[in-house]
Motif scaffolding. Structure first.
Motif, short mmCIF file in Angstrom:
data_model
loop_
_atom_site.label_atom_id
_atom_site.label_comp_id
_atom_site.label_asym_id
_atom_site.label_seq_id
_atom_site.Cartn_x
_atom_site.Cartn_y
_atom_site.Cartn_z
N GLN A 89 0.78 -1.29 -0.03
CA GLN A 89 -0.02 -0.04 0.06
C GLN A 89 0.78 1.40 0.12
N LYS A 90 2.16 1.26 0.22
CA LYS A 90 3.21 2.39 0.43
C LYS A 90 2.42 3.08 1.32
N SER A 91 2.18 2.57 2.64
CA SER A 91 1.82 3.00 3.91
C SER A 91 0.84 4.06 3.82
N SER A 92 -0.33 3.73 2.83
CA SER A 92 -1.23 4.92 2.78
C SER A 92 -2.20 4.39 4.02
N SER A 93 -2.44 5.57 4.99
CA SER A 93 -3.28 5.69 6.17
C SER A 93 -4.46 4.73 6.15
N PRO A 94 -5.43 5.27 5.06
CA PRO A 94 -6.88 4.67 5.35
C PRO A 94 -6.92 3.15 5.22
N GLU A 95 -6.07 2.51 4.15
CA GLU A 95 -5.94 1.16 3.91
C GLU A 95 -5.37 0.54 5.18
N MET A 96 -4.26 1.12 5.65
CA MET A 96 -3.44 0.30 6.59
C MET A 96 -4.39 0.31 7.97
N TRP A 97 -5.23 1.59 8.26
CA TRP A 97 -6.16 1.85 9.26
C TRP A 97 -7.03 0.52 9.13
N GLN A 98 -7.81 0.06 7.76
CA GLN A 98 -8.68 -0.86 7.82
C GLN A 98 -8.18 -1.94 8.00
N PHE A 99 -7.03 -2.39 7.38
CA PHE A 99 -6.09 -3.71 7.57
C PHE A 99 -5.85 -4.03 9.01
N THR A 100 -5.52 -3.03 9.81
CA THR A 100 -5.29 -3.22 11.08
C THR A 100 -6.62 -3.69 11.89
N ARG A 101 -7.55 -2.99 11.50
CA ARG A 101 -8.96 -3.26 12.13
C ARG A 101 -9.54 -4.69 11.86
N ASN A 102 -9.02 -5.10 10.76
CA ASN A 102 -9.61 -6.13 10.54
C ASN A 102 -8.45 -7.23 11.18
N GLN A 103 -7.47 -7.05 11.22
CA GLN A 103 -6.59 -7.99 12.13
C GLN A 103 -7.12 -8.04 13.38
N ILE A 104 -7.48 -6.98 13.92
CA ILE A 104 -7.87 -7.13 15.49
C ILE A 104 -9.21 -7.79 15.49
N ASP A 105 -10.06 -7.45 14.43
CA ASP A 105 -11.53 -8.41 14.28
C ASP A 105 -11.17 -9.86 14.19
N GLU A 106 -10.20 -10.12 13.34
CA GLU A 106 -9.84 -11.64 13.06
C GLU A 106 -9.21 -12.38 14.44
N TYR A 107 -8.29 -11.51 15.27
CA TYR A 107 -7.84 -12.13 16.43
C TYR A 107 -8.94 -12.30 17.55
N ALA A 108 -9.61 -11.14 17.47
CA ALA A 108 -10.88 -11.47 18.67
C ALA A 108 -11.89 -12.46 18.07
N LYS A 109 -12.07 -12.95 16.75
CA LYS A 109 -13.02 -13.98 16.38
C LYS A 109 -12.34 -15.30 16.77
N LYS A 110 -11.04 -15.62 16.75
CA LYS A 110 -10.40 -16.61 16.89
C LYS A 110 -10.47 -16.87 18.53
N ALA A 111 -10.32 -15.73 19.30
CA ALA A 111 -10.39 -15.80 20.77
C ALA A 111 -11.74 -16.14 21.20
N ARG A 112 -12.63 -15.87 20.62
CA ARG A 112 -14.08 -15.99 20.69
C ARG A 112 -14.39 -17.53 20.46
N GLU A 113 -13.97 -17.92 19.25
CA GLU A 113 -14.08 -19.47 18.74
C GLU A 113 -13.30 -20.44 19.67
N ARG A 114 -12.24 -20.02 20.33
CA ARG A 114 -11.69 -20.75 21.18
C ARG A 114 -11.79 -20.50 22.65
N GLY A 115 -12.83 -19.88 23.04
CA GLY A 115 -13.16 -19.94 24.33
C GLY A 115 -12.74 -18.71 25.18
N LEU A 116 -12.29 -18.01 24.82
CA LEU A 116 -11.68 -17.08 25.61
C LEU A 116 -12.61 -16.01 26.34
#
Length: 370
Positions: A338-365
């Motif tokens: 992305q060449k460090s574009s803020s809007p795209e990296m913000w969304q990608f980071t948010r997606n990683q947070i959501d992905e992590y939380a989903k895995k934690a939820r599925e694994r019973g945390l």
């Protein structure tokens, strides 16, 4: 997540422009918190703070944590519900080059934050972040517990041990009827957006992005590697419990210390991290120049026992080693694409947070349950 307690809360973070601080800021914003950060500067270029465009998403204070007046004024102006103290000089090798600044930042800075909190009755909770290196390390094979001896051979480790002692003195002397507070200790974290010098993952990312060889020291050294979101989930869950003094459960976290780290069987070497990371960088792999010589004292083996976090908070790590490295590599690949574009990296980071939380939820945390 976190019993939805951060929605609408005012959260003050020291060190918000750093690697962990910027990820914590992003996660709290995603949870609906009103966030203010206090930092001396933006410590690296590139920086995760700038990549995510965080200056336009939170209240951005600049000042030196060693300056008691600046800390107290900004905290008083913002009037937070909870404080997360991350500001620190966080590099072992730099602590040899600048020991006085390291001790001042990590000790005096912690005291200034606690003293500012002491004078502001609206603050309900505080999480003081130190380091796994606060323990006096004998390089034994079992994990250090929260009751083990504090100390350190290098200035960084010693300063973090001192910060723990200062914090607990304040807890016992002043906070018995004030804000609910605790200290937290975590080991080597990796994840996208880290560009600090002298860290193996950003060293690889910088080198491979430029098709250059990677030089590593102490390839046989083991660390409790974990993704940056792992300890942050622990900090946020602990903060939620401190805010909810009436939270169910037999354990009161007030005045306690907690380790946050991966399972005991995660003991990968530096060389294994580099090898696993290289799998996700096609076209960027290059020969490593392995240097075993290091004149400065650094520990080769350091593990934490996280049984207390499991017993008190029902917290444990979510990701395995392969998942940790995969998430880290994906972030850097997207950043360079992305060449460090803020809007795209913000969304990608948010997606990683959501992905992590989903895995934690599925694994019973517990913290991740809706």
């Amino acid at each position: 997540m976190f019993n939805n307690i951060y929605q609408g809360k005012r959260v003050y973070i020291t060190g918000h422009t750093g690697f962990k601080g910027s990820w914590l800021s992003a996660w709290l914003l995603a949870l609906g918190a009103d966030v203010a950060g206090f930092s001396h500067d933006i410590p690296t270029s590139p920086s995760n703070f700038e990549s995510l465009g965080l200056s336009g998403r939170l209240t951005d204070y600049r000042g030196d944590v060693r300056n008691a007046h600046e800390v107290k004024k900004t905290m008083s102006d913002f009037r937070p519900d909870i404080v997360f103290h991350l500001a620190a000089q966080a590099l072992v090798r730099k602590s040899y080059e600048a020991p006085v600044a390291t001790f001042e930042t990590n000790m005096l800075g912690t005291m200034n934050v606690l003293e500012a909190m002491r004078g502001l009755p609206q603050i309900r909770a505080g999480v003081i972040i130190t380091s796994d290196k606060c323990y006096s390390n004998d390089e034994w094979v079992w994990g250090y517990r929260e009751t083990d001896r504090l100390g350190g051979a290098d200035p960084y480790s010693a300063s973090k041990g001192c910060a723990e002692i200062i914090a607990h003195s304040y807890f016992l002397s002043f906070f018995s009827s004030g804000p609910a507070c605790a200290t937290v200790r975590a080991g080597n974290v990796i994840g996208g957006g880290d560009w600090a010098m002298d860290r193996i993952v950003p060293d690889c990312a910088r080198a491979w992005a430029g098709a250059k060889p990677v030089e590593i020291r102490s390839p046989g050294a083991t660390r409790p590697w974990q993704h940056v979101l792992e300890p942050l989930s622990g900090y946020l869950w602990l903060g939620a419990r401190l805010l909810e003094k009436s939270a169910p459960g037999p354990y009161n976290p007030q005045g306690q210390s907690y380790n946050f780290g991966p399972p005991a069987d995660v003991d990968n070497t530096v060389a294994e991290v580099v090898g696993e990371l290289a799998r996700y960088w096609p076209g960027f792999q290059s020969k490593m120049n392995i240097d075993e010589k290091c004149a400065l004292k650094e520990c080769n083996l350091l593990k934490l026992c996280c049984d207390k976090a499991l017993a008190h908070l029902d917290w444990k790590a979510t990701l395995n080693f392969t998942e940790t490295v995969a998430m880290t590599a994906a972030w850097y690949r997207d950043f360079y694409g992305q060449k460090s574009s803020s809007p795209e990296m913000w969304q990608f980071t948010r997606n990683q947070i959501d992905e992590y939380a989903k895995k934690a939820r599925e694994r019973g945390l517990l913290w991740a349950q809706e």
